[in-house]
Design an enzyme around this catalytic site. Structure first.
Site, short mmCIF file in Angstrom:
data_model
loop_
_atom_site.label_atom_id
_atom_site.label_comp_id
_atom_site.label_asym_id
_atom_site.label_seq_id
_atom_site.Cartn_x
_atom_site.Cartn_y
_atom_site.Cartn_z
N PRO A 11 0.79 -1.22 0.00
CG PRO A 11 -0.17 -1.15 2.11
CD PRO A 11 0.51 -2.08 1.15
CG ASN A 12 -0.18 4.30 1.35
OD1 ASN A 12 -1.19 4.82 0.86
ND2 ASN A 12 -0.17 3.76 2.55
NE ARG A 19 3.00 13.05 1.89
CZ ARG A 19 2.76 12.11 2.83
NH1 ARG A 19 2.13 11.00 2.53
NH2 ARG A 19 3.19 12.28 4.06
CE1 TYR A 24 9.55 4.63 3.04
CE2 TYR A 24 8.23 6.63 3.06
CZ TYR A 24 8.59 5.43 3.63
OH TYR A 24 8.01 5.02 4.80
CG ASN A 73 8.44 -2.42 -0.18
OD1 ASN A 73 7.97 -2.52 0.96
ND2 ASN A 73 9.07 -1.33 -0.60
CB ALA A 76 2.04 -0.02 6.41
CG HIS A 79 6.05 -2.76 10.06
ND1 HIS A 79 7.34 -3.24 10.02
CD2 HIS A 79 6.02 -1.70 9.19
CE1 HIS A 79 8.06 -2.49 9.19
NE2 HIS A 79 7.28 -1.56 8.67
CG ASP A 86 -0.45 -17.57 8.16
OD1 ASP A 86 0.61 -17.82 8.77
OD2 ASP A 86 -1.54 -17.39 8.73
CD GLU A 97 10.88 -8.09 5.08
OE1 GLU A 97 11.50 -9.04 5.59
OE2 GLU A 97 10.30 -7.21 5.73
CG HIS A 99 11.57 -2.99 3.86
ND1 HIS A 99 10.22 -2.77 3.85
CD2 HIS A 99 11.76 -4.18 4.48
CE1 HIS A 99 9.61 -3.79 4.44
NE2 HIS A 99 10.53 -4.66 4.82
CG LEU A 100 11.83 1.90 -1.48
CD1 LEU A 100 10.51 2.64 -1.56
CD2 LEU A 100 12.67 2.18 -2.71
CB SER A 101 13.27 3.41 4.61
OG SER A 101 12.26 2.56 5.12
NE ARG A 106 11.31 5.14 8.44
CZ ARG A 106 10.30 5.08 7.56
NH1 ARG A 106 10.27 4.12 6.64
NH2 ARG A 106 9.34 5.98 7.60
NE ARG A 110 8.19 3.49 9.87
CZ ARG A 110 7.08 3.72 9.16
NH1 ARG A 110 6.62 2.79 8.35
NH2 ARG A 110 6.44 4.87 9.22
O1 CA2 Z 1 11.00 1.35 3.26
C1 CA2 Z 1 10.09 0.72 2.73
O2 CA2 Z 1 10.13 0.29 1.56
C2 CA2 Z 1 8.77 0.51 3.51
O3 CA2 Z 1 8.25 -0.77 3.16
C3 CA2 Z 1 7.83 1.60 3.06
C4 CA2 Z 1 6.52 1.62 3.84
C5 CA2 Z 1 6.78 1.61 5.35
O4 CA2 Z 1 5.55 1.50 6.04
C6 CA2 Z 1 7.69 0.46 5.76
O5 CA2 Z 1 7.93 0.56 7.15
C7 CA2 Z 1 9.00 0.53 5.01
C8 CA2 Z 1 5.71 2.86 3.50
C9 CA2 Z 1 5.34 2.98 2.06
C10 CA2 Z 1 4.62 4.28 1.87
O6 CA2 Z 1 4.89 4.78 0.61
C11 CA2 Z 1 4.96 6.13 0.45
C12 CA2 Z 1 5.10 6.59 -0.82
C13 CA2 Z 1 5.20 7.92 -1.07
C14 CA2 Z 1 5.18 8.82 -0.04
C15 CA2 Z 1 5.04 8.37 1.24
C16 CA2 Z 1 4.93 7.01 1.49
#
Ligand code: CA2
Length: 142
Positions: A11-12, A19, A24, A73, A76, A79, A86, A97, A99-101, A106, A110
């Site tokens: 998601p997102n 943003r 990210y 990836n 959210a 977590h 499963d 798995e 992750h960008l960050s 953090r 997380r």
């Molecule tokens: O670092 C990552 O790739 C995460 O999976 C990104 C998730 C975060 O909840 C994980 O802890 C780490 C958040 C993705 C939200 O994507 C956004 C995209 C544009 C602007 C803000 C958030």
């Protein structure tokens, strides 16, 4: 014919590049998809993004049948989701798995990843390059 490598995004992540570039990066998910296709060479990639947990699980089930490896990836849901864990545990292919960050550096919430408990390995903290490192790991394992 070789089965494709599935890359599933949670998601997102469709909003990537719009943003929080400090966390990210400034590349969009479409940019990352193009980088992955280039890096995969002759291998097929099935790249998708889903804002709901159920849609991600359906795509994991598809990867279970048709995929040679899975990069995920979970955003959210990393977590929170025992359901994703499963689903991943039913796979007999490498699961990486991504992750960008670096979630471990953090907020405390997380630091727990349910998905990591079912993954072959995790690549975190390298921005878009996390996907390319994960892809290389998957290809090396195949
Ligand atoms: O670092 C990552 O790739 C995460 O999976 C990104 C998730 C975060 O909840 C994980 O802890 C780490 C958040 C993705 C939200 O994507 C956004 C995209 C544009 C602007 C803000 C958030």
């Amino acid at each position: 014919m070789t089965k494709p490598i599935y890359i599933i995004n949670g998601p997102n992540l469709n909003l990537l590049g719009q943003r929080e570039p400090d966390i990210y990066g400034s590349q969009t998910l479409t940019d990352i998809q193009a980088l992955c296709r280039d890096a995969a060479g002759k291998r097929d990639i099935v790249f998708s993004q889903h804002n709901s947990e159920g849609a991600m699980i359906d795509q994991i089930h598809e990867a279970r049948t048709y995929g040679s490896a899975l990069l995920i990836n979970p955003a959210a849901y990393t977590h929170t989701s025992v359901a994703l864990l499963d689903a991943i545990k039913t796979l007999d292919i490498p699961v990486i798995e991504i992750h960008l960050s670096n979630p471990a550096a953090r907020e405390t919430f997380r630091t727990l990843s349910y998905v990591a408990m079912g993954a072959t390995g995790t690549v975190s903290g390298f921005g878009a390059q996390s996907y390319l490192l994960g892809l290389q790991a998957a290809i090396n394992l195949l």
